[in-house]
Design an enzyme around this catalytic site. Structure first.
Site, short mmCIF file in Angstrom:
data_model
loop_
_atom_site.label_atom_id
_atom_site.label_comp_id
_atom_site.label_asym_id
_atom_site.label_seq_id
_atom_site.Cartn_x
_atom_site.Cartn_y
_atom_site.Cartn_z
N HIS A 99 -28.88 4.99 53.07
CA HIS A 99 -28.47 4.52 54.39
C HIS A 99 -29.18 3.17 54.58
CE1 HIS A 99 -28.48 8.96 54.96
NE2 HIS A 99 -27.49 8.78 55.80
N ASP A 102 -32.71 3.55 55.63
CA ASP A 102 -33.67 4.11 54.67
C ASP A 102 -34.34 2.97 53.90
OD1 ASP A 102 -32.46 6.60 55.23
OD2 ASP A 102 -31.12 6.41 53.50
C1 XUL Z 1 -26.35 15.01 56.65
C2 XUL Z 1 -25.98 14.39 55.38
C3 XUL Z 1 -26.17 12.92 55.27
C4 XUL Z 1 -25.10 12.21 54.54
C5 XUL Z 1 -25.21 10.71 54.55
O1 XUL Z 1 -26.17 16.36 56.70
O2 XUL Z 1 -25.58 15.05 54.46
O3 XUL Z 1 -27.40 12.68 54.69
O4 XUL Z 1 -25.07 12.60 53.20
O5 XUL Z 1 -25.22 10.19 55.82
#
Ligand code: XUL
Ligand code: CO
Length: 439
Positions: A99, A102
């Protein structure tokens, strides 16, 4: 600087090894079914859990130190990059997923956050050039900051929608810059708690609008990879709009987005939707939208998203069986959206947990290939549907018959008996055991 100086590159030692810091089943360069295991499995590190998740839960603070020796956010972001590349290299993991936040946190204004993110992605890009490590997919964290309390694309506030679009624009640019072959929309807070305050129609229309804008922009800046939706039925909101693959397909088709999106299937999200992991993978496969996988597992006694490292070999076998049937990964891969338990807090636990997950998938992959090579399951299914290859079955498939024709046929045949055969579930389950335990 070396962060894990007591751990070297994790070797493959085979199934008789008792070394906890060795692979028993994952032999990255072993050529199986025409290519090295690492290319079949395409393992990825999740930046959020591995580099940032310190075990914080709603009952207590973190237990693991994920500061990487730095207190200033800019220095910590770079140290995370160094540590992540060390982990990936030592574990023979070729990809990572992220993300935006992150990689680099928020710095007060979007402009400042973007500028700092650019510095971190420059730093990552240089490391990628040095090491050959790749980005599987990127995404935007449009669910953490309080501005997203009512959703991002589905917020009642148009300003939040605009902010989300701006953040996604930058996350897409960052993904393209790092050579990512995927961009994920996980619903975040795209859902609702009560219909007493919610206009579901507007929210769904807006979610689609945001996706359309993102796809068009991504293609404009040269993103050639896949866009994914990652279904999840609940958590954080009570009703997440992207409940499961079937629900998402309905949404994509309604808004004409079905040519642009594939699925990123997460094991624990499948089980939260009361499906098996395999069900979700198969639904994606038969609808031509299988894309990528978030590898983890839940706990059948806990009804929430525990994001455990996957160790259940039955599940990894049936998962890889579906992946092979889908033709393998193209732009996707196996991202460990998984975290060590809060009590597994030492640096070594990062390695033990990845080894456990990677070996479970390597073993599952080997088992799935054996199941297919063995052929008994495929043959059984083929025979079970044989009535569609000839006679009335073939006429139905070819669109040659009307309701009147079928009535005439049924009347002439009388009660159906000769084309019914046993489903043989128990026999088939025992074939799976037979194949698995003679590996
Ligand atoms: C949340 C989840 C996230 C997604 C990316 O449950 O799985 O980490 O993978 O936003
Ligand atoms: Co996920």
């Amino acid at each position: 600087m070396e962060f894990f100086s007591n751990i070297g590159k994790i070797p493959y030692e085979g199934k008789d090894s008792t070394n906890p810091l060795a692979f028993k089943y994952y032999n990255p360069d072993e050529v199986i079914a025409g290519k090295p295991m690492r290319e079949h499995l395409k393992f990825a590190l999740s930046w959020w859990h591995t580099m940032g998740g310190d075990g914080t839960d709603m009952f207590g603070c973190g237990t693991a130190d994920k500061t990487w020796g730095e207190s200033a956010p800019e220095a910590r972001a770079k140290a995370k990059v160094d540590a992540a590349f060390e982990i990936m290299q030592k574990l023979s993991i070729d990809y990572f997923c992220f993300h935006d936040r992150d990689l680099s946190p928020e710095y007060g204004s979007l402009a400042a956050s973007n500028a700092e993110l650019d510095k971190v992605t420059d730093y990552i890009k240089a490391k990628q050039d040095e090491t050959g490590l790749k980005c599987l997919w990127g995404t935007a964290k449009c669910f953490d900051h309080p501005r997203f309390m009512h959703g991002a694309g589905t917020s009642p506030s148009a300003d939040v929608f605009a902010f989300s679009a701006a953040q996604i624009k930058k996350a897409l640019e960052s993904t393209v810059k790092l050579g990512g072959t995927g961009y994920v929309f996980w619903g975040g807070r795209e859902g609702y708690e009560t219909l007493l305050n919610t206009n579901m129609g507007i929210e769904l229309d807006n979610m689609a609008r945001l996706m359309r804008l993102a796809v068009d922009y991504g293609r404009k800046i040269g993103f050639k990879g896949d866009f994914y939706i990652e279904p999840k039925p609940k958590e954080p909101t009570k009703h997440q709009y992207d409940f499961d693959t079937a629900t998402v397909l309905g949404f994509l088709r309604k808004y004409g987005l079905d040519k642009d999106f594939k699925m990123n299937i997460e094991a624990n999200h499948a089980t939260l939707a009361q499906h098996t992991f395999q069900h979700e993978l198969a639904t994606a496969r038969v609808n031509g939208v299988f894309g990528s996988i978030d590898a983890n597992q839940g706990d059948p006694l806990l009804g929430w998203d525990t994001d455990q490292f996957p160790t259940n070999v039955y599940d990894t076998t049936m998962c890889m069986y579906e992946v092979i049937k889908a033709g393998g990964f193209t732009n996707g891969g196996l991202n460990f959206d998984a975290k060590a338990r809060r009590g597994s807090f030492t640096p070594e636990d990062i390695f033990y947990s990845y080894i456990a997950g990677m070996d479970a998938f390597a073993l599952g992959f080997r088992a799935a290939l054996k199941l297919i090579e063995d052929g008994r399951i495929d043959k059984f299914i083929e025979d079970r549907y044989a009535s569609w290859n000839t006679g009335i079955g073939k006429d139905i498939v070819d669109g040659k018959v009307t309701m009147e024709d079928l009535e005439k046929y049924a009347l002439s045949k009388g009660e159906v008996t000769d084309s019914l055969s046993s489903g043989r579930q128990e026999m088939l389950e025992s074939i799976v055991n037979n194949v698995l335990f003679s590996l």
